[in-house]
Scaffold this motif. Structure first.
Motif, PDB file in Angstrom:
ATOM      1  N   GLY A 159      60.050  29.744  51.053  1.00 23.17           N
ATOM      2  CA  GLY A 159      59.869  29.694  49.602  1.00 23.17           C
ATOM      3  C   GLY A 159      58.442  28.727  49.316  1.00 23.17           C
ATOM      4  N   ASP A 160      58.113  27.776  50.418  1.00 23.44           N
ATOM      5  CA  ASP A 160      57.122  26.896  50.026  1.00 23.44           C
ATOM      6  C   ASP A 160      56.068  27.974  50.551  1.00 23.44           C
ATOM      7  OD1 ASP A 160      58.559  24.635  49.762  1.00 23.44           O
ATOM      8  OD2 ASP A 160      58.420  24.141  51.812  1.00 23.44           O
ATOM      9  N   ARG A 161      56.100  28.533  51.259  1.00 23.15           N
ATOM     10  CA  ARG A 161      54.705  29.441  51.637  1.00 23.15           C
ATOM     11  C   ARG A 161      54.610  30.590  50.537  1.00 23.15           C
ATOM     12  NH1 ARG A 161      56.647  29.220  57.166  1.00 23.15           N
ATOM     13  NH2 ARG A 161      55.316  28.355  58.420  1.00 23.15           N
ATOM     14  N   LEU A 162      55.741  31.261  49.987  1.00 25.22           N
ATOM     15  CA  LEU A 162      55.671  32.061  48.796  1.00 25.22           C
ATOM     16  C   LEU A 162      54.970  31.357  47.619  1.00 25.22           C
ATOM     17  CD1 LEU A 162      58.908  33.942  49.064  1.00 25.22           C
ATOM     18  CD2 LEU A 162      56.804  34.562  49.706  1.00 25.22           C
ATOM     19  N   LEU A 163      55.154  29.951  47.334  1.00 27.87           N
ATOM     20  CA  LEU A 163      54.575  29.294  46.404  1.00 27.87           C
ATOM     21  C   LEU A 163      52.851  29.140  46.605  1.00 27.87           C
ATOM     22  CD1 LEU A 163      57.196  26.560  45.587  1.00 27.87           C
ATOM     23  CD2 LEU A 163      56.488  28.301  43.918  1.00 27.87           C
ATOM     24  N   ALA A 164      52.656  28.909  47.870  1.00 29.36           N
ATOM     25  CA  ALA A 164      51.439  28.739  48.311  1.00 29.36           C
ATOM     26  C   ALA A 164      50.796  30.178  48.209  1.00 29.36           C
ATOM     27  CB  ALA A 164      51.218  28.323  49.637  1.00 29.36           C
ATOM     28  N   ILE A 165      51.243  31.171  48.326  1.00 25.11           N
ATOM     29  CA  ILE A 165      50.800  32.418  48.459  1.00 25.11           C
ATOM     30  C   ILE A 165      50.438  32.750  46.699  1.00 25.11           C
ATOM     31  CG2 ILE A 165      50.863  34.919  48.432  1.00 25.11           C
ATOM     32  CD1 ILE A 165      52.480  34.327  51.043  1.00 25.11           C
ATOM     33  N   LEU A 166      51.592  32.210  45.964  1.00 21.83           N
ATOM     34  CA  LEU A 166      51.363  32.575  44.423  1.00 21.83           C
ATOM     35  C   LEU A 166      50.278  31.879  44.067  1.00 21.83           C
ATOM     36  CD1 LEU A 166      52.459  33.845  41.798  1.00 21.83           C
ATOM     37  CD2 LEU A 166      53.816  31.591  41.626  1.00 21.83           C
ATOM     38  N   ALA A 167      49.825  30.682  44.374  1.00 20.24           N
ATOM     39  CA  ALA A 167      48.790  29.646  43.846  1.00 20.24           C
ATOM     40  C   ALA A 167      47.212  30.122  44.528  1.00 20.24           C
ATOM     41  CB  ALA A 167      49.034  28.303  44.329  1.00 20.24           C
ATOM     42  N   LEU A 168      47.377  30.597  45.748  1.00 20.68           N
ATOM     43  CA  LEU A 168      46.099  30.858  46.644  1.00 20.68           C
ATOM     44  C   LEU A 168      45.765  32.088  46.618  1.00 20.68           C
ATOM     45  CD1 LEU A 168      46.593  28.439  49.534  1.00 20.68           C
ATOM     46  CD2 LEU A 168      45.248  27.866  47.683  1.00 20.68           C
ATOM     47  N   VAL A 169      46.638  33.144  46.601  1.00 18.11           N
ATOM     48  CA  VAL A 169      46.345  34.308  46.662  1.00 18.11           C
ATOM     49  C   VAL A 169      46.361  35.073  45.352  1.00 18.11           C
ATOM     50  CG1 VAL A 169      46.872  36.436  48.110  1.00 18.11           C
ATOM     51  CG2 VAL A 169      47.009  34.208  49.303  1.00 18.11           C
ATOM     52  N   ILE A 170      47.129  34.787  44.288  1.00 18.58           N
ATOM     53  CA  ILE A 170      47.444  35.443  43.231  1.00 18.58           C
ATOM     54  C   ILE A 170      46.420  34.678  41.841  1.00 18.58           C
ATOM     55  CG2 ILE A 170      48.937  36.510  41.658  1.00 18.58           C
ATOM     56  CD1 ILE A 170      48.928  37.822  44.328  1.00 18.58           C
ATOM     57  N   ILE A 171      47.003  33.648  41.941  1.00 16.48           N
ATOM     58  CA  ILE A 171      46.520  32.975  40.421  1.00 16.48           C
ATOM     59  C   ILE A 171      44.894  32.319  40.763  1.00 16.48           C
ATOM     60  CG2 ILE A 171      46.753  30.844  39.244  1.00 16.48           C
ATOM     61  CD1 ILE A 171      49.563  30.419  40.254  1.00 16.48           C
ATOM     62  N   ALA A 172      44.686  31.873  41.893  1.00 19.04           N
ATOM     63  CA  ALA A 172      43.217  31.558  41.897  1.00 19.04           C
ATOM     64  C   ALA A 172      42.237  32.752  41.783  1.00 19.04           C
ATOM     65  CB  ALA A 172      43.000  30.631  43.141  1.00 19.04           C
ATOM     66  N   PRO A 173      42.495  33.948  42.548  1.00 18.25           N
ATOM     67  CA  PRO A 173      41.519  34.884  42.640  1.00 18.25           C
ATOM     68  C   PRO A 173      41.506  35.383  40.948  1.00 18.25           C
ATOM     69  CG  PRO A 173      42.936  35.111  44.537  1.00 18.25           C
ATOM     70  CD  PRO A 173      43.598  34.080  43.674  1.00 18.25           C
ATOM     71  N   ILE A 174      42.572  35.692  40.425  1.00 17.24           N
ATOM     72  CA  ILE A 174      42.503  36.288  39.160  1.00 17.24           C
ATOM     73  C   ILE A 174      41.804  35.461  38.112  1.00 17.24           C
ATOM     74  CG2 ILE A 174      43.834  36.881  37.292  1.00 17.24           C
ATOM     75  CD1 ILE A 174      46.128  37.857  39.169  1.00 17.24           C
ATOM     76  N   ALA A 175      42.352  34.221  38.181  1.00 15.95           N
ATOM     77  CA  ALA A 175      41.599  33.319  37.248  1.00 15.95           C
ATOM     78  C   ALA A 175      39.797  33.071  37.541  1.00 15.95           C
ATOM     79  CB  ALA A 175      42.167  31.749  37.237  1.00 15.95           C
ATOM     80  N   GLU A 176      39.728  32.990  38.784  1.00 14.28           N
ATOM     81  CA  GLU A 176      38.317  32.784  39.158  1.00 14.28           C
ATOM     82  C   GLU A 176      37.549  33.976  38.980  1.00 14.28           C
ATOM     83  OE1 GLU A 176      37.926  31.585  43.155  1.00 14.28           O
ATOM     84  OE2 GLU A 176      38.939  29.524  42.829  1.00 14.28           O
ATOM     85  N   GLU A 177      38.035  35.052  38.807  1.00 14.25           N
ATOM     86  CA  GLU A 177      37.171  36.427  38.585  1.00 14.25           C
ATOM     87  C   GLU A 177      37.124  36.592  37.149  1.00 14.25           C
ATOM     88  OE1 GLU A 177      35.653  38.497  40.848  1.00 14.25           O
ATOM     89  OE2 GLU A 177      36.059  36.878  42.063  1.00 14.25           O
ATOM     90  N   ILE A 178      38.032  36.115  36.344  1.00  7.77           N
ATOM     91  CA  ILE A 178      37.818  36.245  34.863  1.00  7.77           C
ATOM     92  C   ILE A 178      36.819  35.136  34.524  1.00  7.77           C
ATOM     93  CG2 ILE A 178      39.031  35.712  32.682  1.00  7.77           C
ATOM     94  CD1 ILE A 178      41.564  36.708  33.903  1.00  7.77           C
ATOM     95  N   VAL A 179      36.781  33.985  35.029  1.00 11.09           N
ATOM     96  CA  VAL A 179      35.875  33.077  34.581  1.00 11.09           C
ATOM     97  C   VAL A 179      34.424  33.405  35.085  1.00 11.09           C
ATOM     98  CG1 VAL A 179      35.045  30.607  34.859  1.00 11.09           C
ATOM     99  CG2 VAL A 179      37.546  31.169  34.445  1.00 11.09           C
ATOM    100  N   MET A 180      34.213  33.699  36.308  1.00 10.08           N
ATOM    101  CA  MET A 180      33.084  33.852  37.095  1.00 10.08           C
ATOM    102  C   MET A 180      32.297  35.194  37.157  1.00 10.08           C
ATOM    103  SD  MET A 180      32.445  30.731  38.121  1.00 10.08           S
ATOM    104  CE  MET A 180      30.884  31.102  38.978  1.00 10.08           C
ATOM    105  N   ARG A 181      33.153  36.062  37.638  1.00  6.29           N
ATOM    106  CA  ARG A 181      32.563  37.503  37.239  1.00  6.29           C
ATOM    107  C   ARG A 181      33.011  38.353  35.954  1.00  6.29           C
ATOM    108  NH1 ARG A 181      31.937  34.685  41.741  1.00  6.29           N
ATOM    109  NH2 ARG A 181      34.112  35.013  41.898  1.00  6.29           N
ATOM    110  N   GLY A 182      33.764  37.564  35.235  1.00  4.16           N
ATOM    111  CA  GLY A 182      34.184  38.128  33.772  1.00  4.16           C
ATOM    112  C   GLY A 182      33.261  37.418  32.626  1.00  4.16           C
ATOM    113  N   TRP A 183      33.695  36.234  32.360  1.00  2.93           N
ATOM    114  CA  TRP A 183      32.859  35.552  31.376  1.00  2.93           C
ATOM    115  C   TRP A 183      31.684  35.129  31.749  1.00  2.93           C
ATOM    116  CZ3 TRP A 183      30.632  30.837  30.167  1.00  2.93           C
ATOM    117  CH2 TRP A 183      30.256  30.502  28.581  1.00  2.93           C
ATOM    118  N   LEU A 184      31.355  34.512  32.829  1.00 10.74           N
ATOM    119  CA  LEU A 184      29.824  34.118  33.218  1.00 10.74           C
ATOM    120  C   LEU A 184      28.995  35.317  33.190  1.00 10.74           C
ATOM    121  CD1 LEU A 184      27.882  31.728  33.461  1.00 10.74           C
ATOM    122  CD2 LEU A 184      28.831  31.436  36.015  1.00 10.74           C
ATOM    123  N   TYR A 185      29.566  36.254  34.234  1.00  8.43           N
ATOM    124  CA  TYR A 185      28.582  37.285  34.510  1.00  8.43           C
ATOM    125  C   TYR A 185      28.205  38.071  33.386  1.00  8.43           C
ATOM    126  CZ  TYR A 185      26.541  41.008  37.105  1.00  8.43           C
ATOM    127  OH  TYR A 185      25.644  42.299  37.398  1.00  8.43           O
ATOM    128  N   GLY A 186      29.366  38.372  32.516  1.00 14.69           N
ATOM    129  CA  GLY A 186      29.137  39.020  31.282  1.00 14.69           C
ATOM    130  C   GLY A 186      28.059  38.620  30.350  1.00 14.69           C
TER     131      GLY A 186
END
Length: 257
Positions: A159-186
């Motif tokens: 469960g610890d690993r799954l939580l880390a995967i959720l944070a590092l592999v799912i949440i971080a990429p989606i949020a960073e793409e919306i901010v950096m390649r979405g809002w800023l690049y747009g």
């Protein structure tokens, strides 16, 4: 395949107002991503040693990115309206900082093209990052093997690993793409040619990671991510590539060894 730009608008001529706008969106993005960590920081001393627990670290990640998205997407339009109203005593419908789904690169769901471009982009990123890292090795202060701090100290259960995967592999990429390649690049792409917008976004993305070795790698990753947005007109292939990249890195860092 016909290349689609990040926006239907043509880049503006570079003038004083454009330069001010570019400086503002770059500075605001950096400020939002930094300020969100300070806003959520009290949680770390409230929890004390518990903050190293994967569950609370995951919550910490999620709240930090949620605040970042709020600061980046929702605050600037209101600041623009307040500034314009104070200066002219009127309001304007042409709010330069307002953002729609098209400018964020989220105007439709992922396509098979987006899915297919993600692994291709990953290979291009690996080759480019390896080349750039080898070039940087000529500088004695560059440490290519420096460990990146992720905030996750230990894993006890699956469960610890799954939580880390959720944070590092799912949440971080989606949020960073919306901010950096979405809002800023747009925003930048509306006013600049693609190569300049790509370099500015990628340089800031690298700097925000705080370590030279990581910064060099994510700089090249951002170049590929921005290029994918330029090709497809959306950030979906970039999100998938970012998830793929973080997922492989997570496996190598926490599971394989």
């Amino acid at each position: 395949m016909t290349t689609k730009t990040a926006s239907a608008k043509q880049p503006h001529k570079i003038n004083k107002q454009t330069i001010y706008f570019i400086i503002f969106v770059l500075a605001w993005t950096a400020l939002a991503m930094t300020a969100s960590q300070f806003i959520i920081y009290p949680m770390s001393w409230i929890l004390g040693s518990k903050i190293t627990n994967p569950f609370w670290t995951c919550i910490y990640y999620a709240l930090t990115y949620l605040i970042t998205l709020f600061l980046v997407i929702y605050i600037p339009p209101h600041l623009f309206d307040l500034y314009y109203k104070k200066k002219t005593k009127t309001t304007t419908k042409d709010n330069l900082l307002a953002t729609n789904s098209t400018e964020l690169g989220l105007q439709h769901l992922p396509t098979f093209v987006d899915i297919g471009l993600a692994p291709i982009g990953y290979v291009v990123y690996l080759v480019g990052a390896n080349l750039l890292t080898n070039i940087m090795r000529v500088f004695p202060w560059f440490q290519p093997d420096q460990t990146q701090e992720t905030g996750f100290g230990y894993f006890v259960t699956t469960g610890d690993r799954l939580l880390a995967i959720l944070a590092l592999v799912i949440i971080a990429p989606i949020a960073e793409e919306i901010v950096m390649r979405g809002w800023l690049y747009g925003k930048l792409r509306n006013r600049l040619k693609a190569p300049v917008a790509i370099l500015l976004v990628s340089a800031l993305f690298g700097l925000l990671h705080g370590q030279w070795n990581v910064g060099v790698s994510v700089f090249m990753l951002s170049i590929v991510l921005c290029s994918l947005r330029e090709i497809t007109g959306t950030i979906w292939s970039g999100i998938l590539l970012h998830i793929l990249s973080n997922g492989i890195a997570f496996y190598l860092l926490y599971i394989a060894f």
